[in-house]
Design a protein around this motif. Structure first.
Motif, PDB file in Angstrom:
ATOM      1  N   THR A 175       0.823  -1.293   0.002  1.00 52.55           N
ATOM      2  CA  THR A 175       0.078   0.046   0.114  1.00 52.55           C
ATOM      3  C   THR A 175       0.749   1.298   0.037  1.00 52.55           C
ATOM      4  O   THR A 175       0.509   2.198  -0.746  1.00 52.55           O
ATOM      5  N   ASP A 176       1.948   0.989   0.900  1.00 51.98           N
ATOM      6  CA  ASP A 176       2.881   2.405   0.630  1.00 51.98           C
ATOM      7  C   ASP A 176       3.229   2.656  -0.458  1.00 51.98           C
ATOM      8  O   ASP A 176       3.594   3.708  -0.997  1.00 51.98           O
ATOM      9  N   LYS A 184      -4.135   8.065  -3.798  1.00 55.53           N
ATOM     10  CA  LYS A 184      -4.919   8.071  -2.394  1.00 55.53           C
ATOM     11  C   LYS A 184      -6.271   7.462  -2.476  1.00 55.53           C
ATOM     12  O   LYS A 184      -6.543   7.383  -1.365  1.00 55.53           O
ATOM     13  N   GLN A 185      -6.870   7.185  -3.640  1.00 56.52           N
ATOM     14  CA  GLN A 185      -7.915   6.539  -3.646  1.00 56.52           C
ATOM     15  C   GLN A 185      -7.495   4.943  -4.026  1.00 56.52           C
ATOM     16  O   GLN A 185      -7.580   4.471  -5.088  1.00 56.52           O
ATOM     17  N   ALA A 208      -1.244   1.178   6.593  1.00 54.08           N
ATOM     18  CA  ALA A 208      -0.568   2.326   5.611  1.00 54.08           C
ATOM     19  C   ALA A 208      -1.322   3.755   5.420  1.00 54.08           C
ATOM     20  O   ALA A 208      -0.850   4.349   5.256  1.00 54.08           O
ATOM     21  N   LEU A 209      -2.863   3.459   5.192  1.00 57.01           N
ATOM     22  CA  LEU A 209      -3.712   4.476   4.810  1.00 57.01           C
ATOM     23  C   LEU A 209      -3.661   5.482   6.129  1.00 57.01           C
ATOM     24  O   LEU A 209      -3.538   6.608   6.084  1.00 57.01           O
ATOM     25  N   THR A 210      -3.902   4.629   7.464  1.00 52.21           N
ATOM     26  CA  THR A 210      -3.720   5.821   8.456  1.00 52.21           C
ATOM     27  C   THR A 210      -2.531   6.431   8.641  1.00 52.21           C
ATOM     28  O   THR A 210      -2.520   7.624   9.024  1.00 52.21           O
ATOM     29  N   GLU A 211      -1.303   5.450   8.401  1.00 49.31           N
ATOM     30  CA  GLU A 211       0.144   6.408   8.784  1.00 49.31           C
ATOM     31  C   GLU A 211       0.277   7.533   7.977  1.00 49.31           C
ATOM     32  O   GLU A 211       1.194   8.349   7.784  1.00 49.31           O
ATOM     33  N   ASN A 212      -0.364   7.292   6.527  1.00 52.82           N
ATOM     34  CA  ASN A 212      -0.388   8.510   5.720  1.00 52.82           C
ATOM     35  C   ASN A 212      -1.436   9.557   5.449  1.00 52.82           C
ATOM     36  O   ASN A 212      -1.637  10.202   4.713  1.00 52.82           O
ATOM     37  N   ILE A 216      -9.734   5.949   5.720  1.00 49.86           N
ATOM     38  CA  ILE A 216     -10.222   4.440   5.332  1.00 49.86           C
ATOM     39  C   ILE A 216     -11.610   4.425   4.962  1.00 49.86           C
ATOM     40  O   ILE A 216     -12.633   4.784   5.848  1.00 49.86           O
ATOM     41  N   LYS A 217     -12.030   4.053   3.766  1.00 53.44           N
ATOM     42  CA  LYS A 217     -13.355   3.884   3.186  1.00 53.44           C
ATOM     43  C   LYS A 217     -13.741   2.340   3.200  1.00 53.44           C
ATOM     44  O   LYS A 217     -13.053   1.864   2.412  1.00 53.44           O
ATOM     45  N   GLU A 218     -14.609   2.113   4.123  1.00 50.52           N
ATOM     46  CA  GLU A 218     -15.129   0.675   4.152  1.00 50.52           C
ATOM     47  C   GLU A 218     -15.782   0.184   2.743  1.00 50.52           C
ATOM     48  O   GLU A 218     -15.580  -0.874   2.191  1.00 50.52           O
ATOM     49  N   SER A 219     -16.200   0.999   1.876  1.00 46.03           N
ATOM     50  CA  SER A 219     -16.719   0.888   0.700  1.00 46.03           C
ATOM     51  C   SER A 219     -15.779   0.623  -0.270  1.00 46.03           C
ATOM     52  O   SER A 219     -15.777  -0.171  -1.324  1.00 46.03           O
ATOM     53  N   TYR A 220     -14.474   0.774  -0.143  1.00 46.80           N
ATOM     54  CA  TYR A 220     -13.240   0.371  -0.748  1.00 46.80           C
ATOM     55  C   TYR A 220     -12.892  -0.813  -0.541  1.00 46.80           C
ATOM     56  O   TYR A 220     -11.737  -1.461  -1.233  1.00 46.80           O
ATOM     57  N   ILE A 221     -13.295  -1.631   0.524  1.00 47.17           N
ATOM     58  CA  ILE A 221     -12.795  -2.982   0.768  1.00 47.17           C
ATOM     59  C   ILE A 221     -13.763  -4.093   0.254  1.00 47.17           C
ATOM     60  O   ILE A 221     -15.140  -4.148   0.496  1.00 47.17           O
ATOM     61  N   LYS A 222     -13.459  -4.796  -0.660  1.00 52.40           N
ATOM     62  CA  LYS A 222     -14.340  -5.862  -1.267  1.00 52.40           C
ATOM     63  C   LYS A 222     -13.582  -7.218  -1.183  1.00 52.40           C
ATOM     64  O   LYS A 222     -12.711  -7.329  -0.773  1.00 52.40           O
TER      65      LYS A 222
END
Length: 344
Positions: A175-176, A184-185, A208-212, A216-222
């Motif tokens: 992710t980094d 970013k998306q 990684a998202l949090t540290e950057n 965090i969009k739950e809709s992005y997790i499939k």
């Protein structure tokens, strides 16, 4: 007249018990002694009677392999044959055979495992997955047979021997990598979320998202499974129809990534021009896909080899401490990613 262990011991200048330990591949015998004894065995034409030894030791010289799905489904994904190749390589060195569970459902796989254990068909078991609400690992733990899990156990972590990658670190690193390219998306796609590997990689992605400082969009997790009808189509379509569709996808398996590539091609979405992809496992699929996939190399062969080594050592030395091994990962950069400023 056949050559005996005593004959070998006499010529090698060691005790008969030492010859027996050499034959059993005991780690307590030095490499030099093993080499000397084996040389004498060759010179005298000593051939081990495996059947007789197994009867005396009450050993089957066989390892059971519990697959994630039925054999026909599991072997469709190159990651499993590659792990099996590593298991087979070490088993061959130690004169062990392997047998696979043959059930076509979770319940059938569990019942097949019970039959293998109760029928004393194996000396130990390798479970090729780790998941919540699993019946196999608790059963093996209760019945006392040596066993090992490929993946971080979700049941009795301190009691279960395992071989795994640091999947949290690997997913964070992947992710980094996408974030450094300006994305970013970023969406995350995995198999069923009840599998520990999916949970760990999802956690690394979120970390990684949090540290950057990215949302965090739950809709992005499939998630989707290969066995589903039109696998991945609904997940990919939902992502692309969002107000802010992702510019990059982190996909937790090469085979899933290949299916996503095919779906994107049908939808006239170009990779990496329109969306970048990073996958996991670095199987042959990642190298042969179009475009070739950037993928996290989890060292599949080594996972299998170390799993067999740890289990067989435990079988031979049951009083020794249980070993667990973490196999390092690395990113294999190919052609499925572009920096965000190259995108439309």
């Amino acid at each position: 007249m056949s050559v005996t262990i005593k004959d070998v011991a006499k010529k090698a200048g060691v005790a008969p018990s030492t010859v027996s330990r050499v034959i059993a591949e005991s780690p307590k015998i030095s490499k030099e002694t093993k080499k000397k004894v084996r040389k004498v065995m060759d010179e005298l034409g000593y051939h081990l009677n495996l059947n007789a030894r197994n009867l005396v030791q009450k050993s089957t010289k066989t390892i059971g392999i519990v697959l994630k799905n039925s054999a026909s489904q599991s072997l469709l994904n190159p990651v499993f044959p590659e792990i099996l190749n590593g298991i087979s390589a070490f088993c061959h060195q130690e004169d062990f055979s392997i047998i696979l569970t043959s059930g076509s459902s979770e319940e059938e796989i569990f019942q097949d495992t019970v039959k293998i254990v109760q029928g004393k068909k194996v000396d130990g078991i390798i479970v090729m997955y780790s998941k919540k609400d699993d019946k196999v690992v608790p059963y093996l733990s209760e019945c006392g047979i040596p066993f090992l899990v490929i993946g971080k156990p979700v049941f009795g972590l301190n009691e279960v021997m395992y071989v795994d990658n640091d999947n949290v670190f690997a997913a964070k690193q992947a992710t980094d990598y996408l974030i450094k390219l300006g994305h970013k998306q970023i969406a995350f796609i995995s198999a069923a979320p009840n599998y520990e590997v999916s949970l760990s990689r999802c956690y690394g992605y979120k970390l990684a998202l949090t540290e950057n400082n990215l949302e965090i969009k739950e809709s992005y997790i499939k998630s989707f499974q290969i066995e589903q009808k039109d696998p991945g189509k609904q997940a990919v379509t939902e992502l692309l129809q969002m107000t802010e569709p992702p510019t990059a996808l982190l996909i937790a398996d090469d085979l899933q990534a290949m299916l996503v590539l095919l779906i994107l091609r049908e939808l006239k979405i170009k990779v990496p021009e329109d969306v970048s992809i990073v996958a996991f496992n670095n199987t042959i699929i990642s190298r042969l896909s179009s475009p070739p996939l950037t993928s996290v190399n989890i060292q599949t062969y080594q996972l299998g080899y170390e799993a067999a080594r740890c289990l067989i050592e435990q079988i031979k030395e049951p009083d020794s401490s249980k070993k667990s091994v973490i196999i390092p990962t690395n990113m294999e950069e190919r052609e499925s990613c572009l920096a965000i400023n190259h995108l439309k």
